[in-house]
Enzyme design. Structure first.
Site, PDB file in Angstrom:
ATOM      1  N   LYS A 124      30.325 -30.021 -25.292  1.00 49.21           N
ATOM      2  CA  LYS A 124      29.014 -30.216 -24.865  1.00 49.21           C
ATOM      3  C   LYS A 124      28.678 -29.897 -23.284  1.00 49.21           C
ATOM      4  O   LYS A 124      27.937 -29.292 -22.889  1.00 49.21           O
ATOM      5  CB  LYS A 124      28.364 -31.748 -25.064  1.00 49.21           C
ATOM      6  CG  LYS A 124      27.415 -32.399 -24.560  1.00 49.21           C
ATOM      7  CD  LYS A 124      27.027 -33.779 -24.850  1.00 49.21           C
ATOM      8  CE  LYS A 124      27.538 -34.716 -24.008  1.00 49.21           C
ATOM      9  NZ  LYS A 124      27.119 -34.992 -22.533  1.00 49.21           N
ATOM     10  N   ASN A 125      29.686 -30.320 -22.575  1.00 51.80           N
ATOM     11  CA  ASN A 125      29.581 -30.452 -21.109  1.00 51.80           C
ATOM     12  C   ASN A 125      29.776 -29.001 -20.523  1.00 51.80           C
ATOM     13  O   ASN A 125      29.515 -28.637 -19.523  1.00 51.80           O
ATOM     14  CB  ASN A 125      30.431 -31.393 -20.397  1.00 51.80           C
ATOM     15  CG  ASN A 125      29.720 -32.628 -20.838  1.00 51.80           C
ATOM     16  OD1 ASN A 125      28.752 -32.865 -21.312  1.00 51.80           O
ATOM     17  ND2 ASN A 125      30.454 -34.000 -20.227  1.00 51.80           N
TER      18      ASN A 125
ATOM     19  N   CYS B 111      20.409 -43.781 -15.611  1.00 58.26           N
ATOM     20  CA  CYS B 111      20.947 -44.169 -17.312  1.00 58.26           C
ATOM     21  C   CYS B 111      21.740 -45.180 -16.989  1.00 58.26           C
ATOM     22  O   CYS B 111      22.114 -45.743 -15.922  1.00 58.26           O
ATOM     23  CB  CYS B 111      21.844 -43.017 -17.883  1.00 58.26           C
ATOM     24  SG  CYS B 111      23.416 -42.798 -17.322  1.00 58.26           S
TER      25      CYS B 111
ATOM     26  N   ARG C  89      22.665 -42.224 -10.899  1.00 55.99           N
ATOM     27  CA  ARG C  89      22.723 -40.812 -11.226  1.00 55.99           C
ATOM     28  C   ARG C  89      21.812 -40.148 -10.464  1.00 55.99           C
ATOM     29  O   ARG C  89      21.080 -39.404 -10.897  1.00 55.99           O
ATOM     30  CB  ARG C  89      22.272 -40.679 -12.694  1.00 55.99           C
ATOM     31  CG  ARG C  89      23.455 -41.380 -13.767  1.00 55.99           C
ATOM     32  CD  ARG C  89      24.757 -41.299 -13.802  1.00 55.99           C
ATOM     33  NE  ARG C  89      25.055 -39.736 -14.347  1.00 55.99           N
ATOM     34  CZ  ARG C  89      25.321 -39.425 -15.674  1.00 55.99           C
ATOM     35  NH1 ARG C  89      24.915 -40.360 -16.576  1.00 55.99           N
ATOM     36  NH2 ARG C  89      25.691 -38.068 -15.859  1.00 55.99           N
TER      37      ARG C  89
ATOM     38  N   ASP D 270      34.975 -40.239 -18.714  1.00 57.01           N
ATOM     39  CA  ASP D 270      34.544 -39.988 -20.049  1.00 57.01           C
ATOM     40  C   ASP D 270      35.472 -40.492 -21.047  1.00 57.01           C
ATOM     41  O   ASP D 270      35.005 -40.573 -22.370  1.00 57.01           O
ATOM     42  CB  ASP D 270      33.971 -38.601 -20.304  1.00 57.01           C
ATOM     43  CG  ASP D 270      32.833 -38.112 -19.535  1.00 57.01           C
ATOM     44  OD1 ASP D 270      32.719 -37.182 -19.401  1.00 57.01           O
ATOM     45  OD2 ASP D 270      32.342 -38.951 -18.841  1.00 57.01           O
TER      46      ASP D 270
ATOM     47  N   ARG E 207      24.917 -37.626 -29.822  1.00 54.47           N
ATOM     48  CA  ARG E 207      24.604 -36.988 -28.613  1.00 54.47           C
ATOM     49  C   ARG E 207      25.519 -36.055 -28.138  1.00 54.47           C
ATOM     50  O   ARG E 207      25.391 -34.887 -27.700  1.00 54.47           O
ATOM     51  CB  ARG E 207      24.158 -37.750 -27.430  1.00 54.47           C
ATOM     52  CG  ARG E 207      22.901 -38.486 -27.517  1.00 54.47           C
ATOM     53  CD  ARG E 207      22.358 -39.191 -25.890  1.00 54.47           C
ATOM     54  NE  ARG E 207      22.597 -38.063 -24.952  1.00 54.47           N
ATOM     55  CZ  ARG E 207      22.511 -38.375 -23.786  1.00 54.47           C
ATOM     56  NH1 ARG E 207      22.226 -39.483 -23.372  1.00 54.47           N
ATOM     57  NH2 ARG E 207      22.559 -37.355 -22.946  1.00 54.47           N
TER      58      ARG E 207
HETATM   59  C1  EPZ Z   1      29.022 -34.838 -15.482  1.00 57.63           C
HETATM   60  O1  EPZ Z   1      27.957 -35.669 -15.068  1.00 57.63           O
HETATM   61  C2  EPZ Z   1      29.216 -35.073 -17.017  1.00 57.63           C
HETATM   62  N1  EPZ Z   1      27.965 -34.754 -17.623  1.00 57.63           N
HETATM   63  C3  EPZ Z   1      29.301 -36.746 -17.319  1.00 57.63           C
HETATM   64  O2  EPZ Z   1      29.651 -36.624 -18.810  1.00 57.63           O
HETATM   65  C4  EPZ Z   1      30.634 -36.906 -16.656  1.00 57.63           C
HETATM   66  O3  EPZ Z   1      30.926 -38.288 -16.654  1.00 57.63           O
HETATM   67  C5  EPZ Z   1      30.474 -36.598 -14.999  1.00 57.63           C
HETATM   68  O4  EPZ Z   1      30.190 -35.158 -14.873  1.00 57.63           O
HETATM   69  C6  EPZ Z   1      31.686 -37.048 -14.125  1.00 57.63           C
HETATM   70  O5  EPZ Z   1      32.834 -36.350 -14.705  1.00 57.63           O
HETATM   71  C7  EPZ Z   1      27.696 -33.340 -17.884  1.00 57.63           C
HETATM   72  O6  EPZ Z   1      28.422 -32.592 -17.771  1.00 57.63           O
HETATM   73  C8  EPZ Z   1      26.370 -33.064 -18.666  1.00 57.63           C
HETATM   74  P1  EPZ Z   1      28.834 -36.007 -11.263  1.00 57.63           P
HETATM   75  P2  EPZ Z   1      27.387 -35.429 -13.607  1.00 57.63           P
HETATM   76  O7  EPZ Z   1      27.753 -35.166 -10.420  1.00 57.63           O
HETATM   77  O8  EPZ Z   1      27.358 -34.114 -13.324  1.00 57.63           O
HETATM   78  C9  EPZ Z   1      27.302 -39.209  -7.910  1.00 57.63           C
HETATM   79  C10 EPZ Z   1      29.023 -37.418 -20.920  1.00 57.63           C
HETATM   80  O9  EPZ Z   1      29.435 -38.585 -21.395  1.00 57.63           O
HETATM   81  N2  EPZ Z   1      26.239 -38.290  -7.576  1.00 57.63           N
HETATM   82  O10 EPZ Z   1      30.081 -35.557 -11.031  1.00 57.63           O
HETATM   83  O11 EPZ Z   1      26.079 -36.258 -13.652  1.00 57.63           O
HETATM   84  C11 EPZ Z   1      27.029 -39.975  -9.414  1.00 57.63           C
HETATM   85  O12 EPZ Z   1      26.078 -40.867  -9.528  1.00 57.63           O
HETATM   86  C12 EPZ Z   1      28.596 -37.422 -19.323  1.00 57.63           C
HETATM   87  O13 EPZ Z   1      29.147 -36.425 -21.505  1.00 57.63           O
HETATM   88  C13 EPZ Z   1      25.403 -38.531  -6.475  1.00 57.63           C
HETATM   89  O14 EPZ Z   1      25.419 -39.542  -5.917  1.00 57.63           O
HETATM   90  O15 EPZ Z   1      28.291 -36.363 -12.758  1.00 57.63           O
HETATM   91  C14 EPZ Z   1      28.565 -40.209  -9.702  1.00 57.63           C
HETATM   92  O16 EPZ Z   1      28.689 -41.577  -9.334  1.00 57.63           O
HETATM   93  C15 EPZ Z   1      28.470 -38.974 -18.759  1.00 57.63           C
HETATM   94  N3  EPZ Z   1      24.534 -37.633  -6.290  1.00 57.63           N
HETATM   95  C16 EPZ Z   1      29.406 -39.188  -8.961  1.00 57.63           C
HETATM   96  O17 EPZ Z   1      28.594 -38.419  -7.971  1.00 57.63           O
HETATM   97  C17 EPZ Z   1      24.467 -36.161  -6.928  1.00 57.63           C
HETATM   98  O18 EPZ Z   1      23.490 -35.732  -6.435  1.00 57.63           O
HETATM   99  C18 EPZ Z   1      29.772 -38.211  -9.872  1.00 57.63           C
HETATM  100  O19 EPZ Z   1      28.632 -37.540 -10.725  1.00 57.63           O
HETATM  101  C19 EPZ Z   1      25.328 -36.023  -7.917  1.00 57.63           C
HETATM  102  C20 EPZ Z   1      26.046 -37.130  -8.247  1.00 57.63           C
END
Ligand code: EPZ
Length: 419
Positions: A22-23, A118, A123, A307, A399
Site C-alpha cells: 500500500k505504502n 489522525c 501528522r 507500523d 484500508r
Molecule cells: C508514512 O507516513 C506511512 N504512510 C505510515 O504508514 C508510516 O507509519 C510512516 O510513514 C512512518 O514510517 C504512508 O506511507 C502512506 P512521516 P508519513 O512523514 O509519511 C512527523 C500505515 O499504517 N512529521 O515519516 O505521514 C510525523 O508527525 C501508515 O500504513 C512532521 O512533523 O510519516 C511523524 O511524527 C501509518 N511534519 C514523523 O514526522 C511533516 O511535515 C514521521 O512521519 C511530516 C512528518
C-alpha cells in the site's frame, strides 16, 4: 459496520502470499500525475486506500482503467487536468497529500486539502510545505486548503529535512522530477517504498540518484510511458511473521524479498523463531517459549518499523518475563494498549515507552479497532486468546490488508465476518 468473530486459540500453519505494498502504491499512483503518456501499474493491493487514491486521480481528470482482478491499472491523464484535491477525499486518506508535489510541478497550481491529523498523531505536513516552498511553490492556507501556485517551473534547490519524513521525502522527489535543474535532498527517509517509487520514475526517464540519505534529482522535461510492478508489502509480511512466532505457527511467506524485512526477522530470531529464507520465500516456525526483549525501539528504516509496533507488543505480552517498547516516530501510537488490557494484557505506559509484563493468558473479549495497524494487533491477540473475541470496525483493517480474513482462514484461523 462489519466485525470479525475469532474463536481462539488457533493453530496456524500453511502458506501466505504477500500482496503489493500500500505504502509504495500510493506515491507511485500520485506520481502518474507527472505523465503525459499512459502508465501501467501492476500488483496493486486491493485495499480501500488504493480505491481512495484512484478516485482522487479520477477527480483530477485522470482516465483510470482497472483490470478485472483490480490489481493492474492503466492511467492516462487528460489534456485539461484539474488541480483541486477535495477535503472529502483527502480526509479519508492522508496519503492524498502526495498529489501536491506532482500537481505544483506539472501544472504550477493546486488547491489541496490539508490532510488533518489522525488517531496516531497530529501528522503535520510542515516539512512537505517547507521543501516545496524552497523549490518555488508559493502557498497560503485558507479554509483548511493549501492554495498553491508557482511562477512556471519549479527550480532545483539544496534542501535538508529537519527530521526524517517518508511523505515529505516522497512529495519533494515528485516535485523535483520536472523542476528546472538539480535538486539535492538531504536527511531523506530511505524506506524500501521510496526506493520503489524512484525505481519507477527512473524507468520512465527521470534522473534520480541515491547516496545514503541524500537523493539527487536532475529535472527532466517529461516522463515516458512505462509499466511498473509494485513491491510486496513488508508490513503485511512482518505481521504474518509475528503471527507465526506468537502462535507456535509454521508458515511459508511468499512473494517478498526477505532482505527488506531483515531487521524484523533478526528480532524474531532473538525471541526464538526458527527462520529460513530462500529467494522470495520465508519459512518461519514459532517457538514453544517466546523470549522477552528489553527496549525494542521503533526507528526509521532500516530500524524496527513503527507500523509493526502494535503487533510486536502483542508478541511481548506472550513472552516470558518483562519487556519494553519505545515508540519514537508518532506521539500517540499506543491506542491498542487499552484494548489489549481488556484481553488481560499487563502493560504500563510511561510517555512513549510501554512496559510489558509477559506470560499473559489472553481471554477473548469484544474489541474496538482504532487505526490500521492497531486493529491487526487485536486480531493477532484474538488468535491466541482463550475463547471468542469480536473485533469491531474492521474497515480500519481493510484500508491496508488485502483479503485478510481469507488469508487468515487459509492458515487455520477460526474467523468469521459479522455484518
Ligand atoms: C508514512 O507516513 C506511512 N504512510 C505510515 O504508514 C508510516 O507509519 C510512516 O510513514 C512512518 O514510517 C504512508 O506511507 C502512506 P512521516 P508519513 O512523514 O509519511 C512527523 C500505515 O499504517 N512529521 O515519516 O505521514 C510525523 O508527525 C501508515 O500504513 C512532521 O512533523 O510519516 C511523524 O511524527 C501509518 N511534519 C514523523 O514526522 C511533516 O511535515 C514521521 O512521519 C511530516 C512528518
Amino acid at each position: 459496520m462489519d466485525k470479525f468473530l475469532i474463536n481462539g486459540p488457533c493453530k496456524i500453519k500453511g502458506k501466505v502470499s504477500i500482496s503489493g505494498s500500500k505504502n509504495a502504491s500510493l506515491p507511485i499512483l500520485a506520481a502518474t500525475l507527472l505523465f503525459d503518456k499512459p502508465v501501467i501499474i501492476k500488483n496493486l493491493p486491493r485495499v480501500r486506500d488504493i480505491n481512495t487514491m484512484l478516485n482522487l486521480l479520477k477527480s483530477l481528470g485522470s482516465r483510470v482503467i482497472l483490470s478485472k482482478d483490480r490489481k493492474t491499472v492503466k492511467i492516462t491523464n487528460s489534456k485539461n487536468m484539474k488541480t483541486f484535491a477535495s477535503y472529502s477525499l483527502v480526509k479519508t486518506m492522508r496519503g492524498s497529500i502526495l498529489v501536491l508535489g506532482p500537481l505544483i510541478s506539472k501544472f504550477f497550481k493546486s488547491k489541496t486539502s490539508l490532510p488533518g491529523g489522525c488517531l496516531i498523531g497530529a501528522r503535520p505536513v510542515n516539512y512537505h510545505l517547507a521543501a516545496l516552498k524552497k523549490l518555488g511553490m508559493e502557498y497560503k492556507i485558507k479554509d483548511g486548503y493549501i492554495l498553491a501556485k508557482s511562477n512556471g517551473k519549479l527550480k532545483g534547490q539544496k534542501i535538508k529535512f529537519p527530521k526524517i519524513s517518508v511523505g515529505a521525502t516522497e512529495n519533494s522527489i515528485l516535485a523535483a522530477c520536472l523542476a528546472k535543474g538539480k535538486t539535492i535532498l538531504k536527511n531523506c527517509a530511505v524506506e524500501p517504498e521510496i526506493k520503489d517509487l524512484t525505481k519507477f520514475l527512473n524507468n520512465a526517464g527521470a534522473d534520480i540518484k541515491w547516496s545514503g540519505r541524500t537523493c539527487k534529482i536532475i529535472g527532466v522535461n517529461s516522463l515516458n510511458q512505462t509499466v511498473h510492478t509494485v513491491m510486496a508489502d513488508r508490513i503485511e509480511a512482518g505481521t504474518f511473521c509475528v503471527a507465526a512466532t506468537l502462535a507456535k505457527g509454521d508458515l511459508e511467506i511468499k512473494n517478498l524479498d526477505p532482505k527488506i524485512i531483515n531487521t524484523e526477522l533478526q528480532l524474531l530470531k532473538k525471541v526464538g523463531a526458527q527462520i529460513k529464507t530462500v529467494n522470495n520465500k520465508i519459512f518461519i516456525k514459532g517457538p514453544k517459549k517466546i523470549k522477552s526483549l528489553r527496549n525494542i525501539k521503533t526507528k526509521e528504516f532500516p530500524g524496527i518499523p513503527t507500523d509493526l509496533q502494535a503487533q510486536l507488543m502483542v508478541l511481548m505480552c506472550k513472552s516470558v518475563g518483562k519487556s519494553s517498547i519505545t515508540e519514537s516516530i508518532f506521539e500517540n501510537r499506543f491506542m491498542h494498549v487499552a484494548e489489549l488490557q481488556r484481553l488481560g494484557a499487563k502493560i504500563d505506559i510511561k510517555n512513549n515507552k510501554a512496559l510489558i509484563n509477559g506470560s499473559t493468558e489472553f481471554i477473548g473479549a469484544e474489541l474496538m479497532s482504532s487505526d490500521l495497524r492497531a486493529s491487526v494487533a487485536l486480531v493477532l491477540a484474538a488468535i491466541v486468546a482463550n475463547g471468542k473475541s469480536i473485533v469491531g470496525r474492521v474497515y480500519h483493517l481493510e484500508r491496508g490488508y488485502e483479503n485478510i480474513e481469507n488469508k487468515l482462514k487459509k492458515i487455520g484461523v477460526k474467523i468469521k465476518r459479522l455484518n
